[in-house]
Write an enzyme that holds these catalytic residues in place. Structure first.
Site, PDB file in Angstrom:
ATOM      1  N   ARG A  97       0.821  -1.220   0.000  1.00  0.00           N
ATOM      2  CA  ARG A  97       0.000   0.000   0.000  1.00  0.00           C
ATOM      3  C   ARG A  97       0.855   1.270   0.000  1.00  0.00           C
ATOM      4  O   ARG A  97       0.423   2.298  -0.512  1.00  0.00           O
ATOM      5  CB  ARG A  97      -0.923   0.018   1.226  1.00  0.00           C
ATOM      6  CG  ARG A  97      -1.656  -1.286   1.517  1.00  0.00           C
ATOM      7  CD  ARG A  97      -2.423  -1.843   0.361  1.00  0.00           C
ATOM      8  NE  ARG A  97      -3.213  -2.999   0.765  1.00  0.00           N
ATOM      9  CZ  ARG A  97      -3.801  -3.840  -0.058  1.00  0.00           C
ATOM     10  NH1 ARG A  97      -3.681  -3.668  -1.369  1.00  0.00           N
ATOM     11  NH2 ARG A  97      -4.503  -4.867   0.401  1.00  0.00           N
ATOM     12  N   ARG A 137       2.929 -14.098  -4.087  1.00  0.00           N
ATOM     13  CA  ARG A 137       3.006 -13.516  -2.746  1.00  0.00           C
ATOM     14  C   ARG A 137       3.509 -14.536  -1.721  1.00  0.00           C
ATOM     15  O   ARG A 137       3.828 -14.154  -0.591  1.00  0.00           O
ATOM     16  CB  ARG A 137       1.630 -13.014  -2.317  1.00  0.00           C
ATOM     17  CG  ARG A 137       1.078 -11.905  -3.201  1.00  0.00           C
ATOM     18  CD  ARG A 137      -0.423 -11.750  -3.038  1.00  0.00           C
ATOM     19  NE  ARG A 137      -0.809 -11.535  -1.641  1.00  0.00           N
ATOM     20  CZ  ARG A 137      -2.072 -11.634  -1.213  1.00  0.00           C
ATOM     21  NH1 ARG A 137      -3.053 -11.952  -2.055  1.00  0.00           N
ATOM     22  NH2 ARG A 137      -2.347 -11.414   0.069  1.00  0.00           N
ATOM     23  N   HIS A 158     -11.722 -12.733  -3.679  1.00  0.00           N
ATOM     24  CA  HIS A 158     -12.253 -11.382  -3.796  1.00  0.00           C
ATOM     25  C   HIS A 158     -13.498 -11.368  -4.685  1.00  0.00           C
ATOM     26  O   HIS A 158     -14.360 -10.494  -4.533  1.00  0.00           O
ATOM     27  CB  HIS A 158     -11.212 -10.430  -4.403  1.00  0.00           C
ATOM     28  CG  HIS A 158     -10.037 -10.183  -3.517  1.00  0.00           C
ATOM     29  ND1 HIS A 158      -8.945 -11.024  -3.490  1.00  0.00           N
ATOM     30  CD2 HIS A 158      -9.784  -9.192  -2.622  1.00  0.00           C
ATOM     31  CE1 HIS A 158      -8.063 -10.549  -2.622  1.00  0.00           C
ATOM     32  NE2 HIS A 158      -8.536  -9.451  -2.088  1.00  0.00           N
ATOM     33  N   ASP A 189     -10.638 -12.384   7.178  1.00  0.00           N
ATOM     34  CA  ASP A 189     -10.208 -11.625   6.011  1.00  0.00           C
ATOM     35  C   ASP A 189     -11.325 -10.613   5.735  1.00  0.00           C
ATOM     36  O   ASP A 189     -12.391 -10.637   6.374  1.00  0.00           O
ATOM     37  CB  ASP A 189      -9.954 -12.563   4.833  1.00  0.00           C
ATOM     38  CG  ASP A 189      -8.998 -11.980   3.786  1.00  0.00           C
ATOM     39  OD1 ASP A 189      -8.767 -10.751   3.797  1.00  0.00           O
ATOM     40  OD2 ASP A 189      -8.486 -12.753   2.956  1.00  0.00           O
TER      41      ASP A 189
END
Length: 329
Positions: free
Chosen positions: A72, A136, A179, A248
């Site tokens: 971020r 990741r 997502h 999450d």
């Protein structure tokens, strides 16, 4: 009075009057920041101070700063990092490079008032691992992943930042992006325990963890781990994770129902805290009401986690940067 069992995002670079009033009234356990909240070091220091001021306490402030795609805080103010899997493959000493990377990330976070990072990841790389997650991760074997996750967590703590182990109990077999839709895994329970869940069992002493929005058909075919009391029992009893468990992001489309219904289902299943990330102030009151005050066991686990907060250990940042660059050359 106990904190509310929610972690909330916010809309922009500054805390608005409406957000401050709501947060003061709702008293969420903590906050999470995203790229929409990040501009410069001075701006972030002011924002994190304002968030804590509005609650009147040193509330934990979280971020996802894994390095690579999930980062971020970016250039020009902060360093750019390789995806973790790429760095593990490139480095001449992968674990030392991994420690340096995460110790530098911790220094950057601590400098702007962020004290919790949503990492390490203990999911295993599989042939079908979805691209949203694959690079990741840290490796294909439990031994490598456990060592790398431990190195990452220790580097954060040395830098005054608390780690969050994710995605419990393992997201590596997922071939779809949670997502956008609900992943399902049909592997037998014994195989899951032996492989997918094994790294999380080895790392179960880490004091905070984040759930995976994923269905394990052989254990509970009706609900993803986040909202499954059966899966939460597996996480607590079979995996042995005794730390604070946050969901999450409940805004992810793997979950169904309204935000409040998702929050209520997560708490009912056994999660300690609900993570609501989108910064939508219209949704937050209902989520806060559904999450309710933290239970006594959740409060105890939260206190145990936050008691690990400490001043950073000394580090020569310039020397660490040079060493990391050398290891990646």
């Amino acid at each position: 009075m106990s904190a509310n069992g929610a972690i909330f995002g916010l809309s922009g670079l500054k805390l608005t009057e409406a957000e401050a009033a709501f947060f003061k009234d709702a008293n969420p356990w903590g906050f999470i920041l995203f790229a929409r909240n990040v501009d410069s070091p001075d701006q972030l220091r002011a924002l994190t101070a304002d968030l804590r001021d509005c609650l009147g306490r040193a509330a934990p402030i979280l971020i996802d700063q894994e390095g690579g795609r999930v980062q971020r805080m970016r250039s020009p103010h902060w360093r750019e990092y390789l995806p973790a899997l790429d760095q593990m493959a490139r480095a001449s000493d992968p674990m030392r490079a991994h420690w340096l990377r995460n110790r530098l990330i911790a220094a950057e976070l601590h400098d702007v008032g962020i004290d919790v990072n949503c990492a390490p990841l203990a999911d295993l790389v599989e042939a079908q691992t979805h691209p949203v997650l694959r690079n990741r991760l840290y490796g294909e074997t439990s031994d490598i992943v456990v060592e790398a996750a431990r190195v990452c967590a220790n580097a954060f703590v040395a830098g005054g930042v608390l780690p969050v182990l994710k995605h419990i109990p393992g997201y590596g077999r997922a071939s779809v992006d949670s997502h956008k839709s609900l992943p399902r895994v049909d592997a037998p329970r014994a195989d899951l325990m032996a492989r997918d869940f094994a790294p999380f069992k080895a790392l179960s002493d880490i004091r905070m963890g984040m759930t995976a929005h994923i269905v394990f058909d052989d254990i509970d075919p009706d609900a993803p781990a986040t909202t499954s009391a059966t899966m939460m029992q597996v996480i607590r009893d079979d995996i042995g994770f005794g730390g604070l468990i946050m969901t999450d992001d409940i805004g992810m489309e793997a979950l169904s129902g309204t935000p409040a219904e998702r929050a209520a289902a997560s708490i009912a299943a056994g999660c300690d805290i609900v993570l609501h990330c989108n910064g939508d102030l219209v949704e937050m009151p209902a989520v806060a009401a559904a999450a309710g005050p933290m239970s006594a066991p959740a409060q105890a686990r939260a206190l145990h986690a936050l008691n690990q907060r400490a001043a950073p250990q000394p580090i020569d940042i310039a020397a660490a940067v040079r060493e990391l660059e050398t290891l990646l050359t």
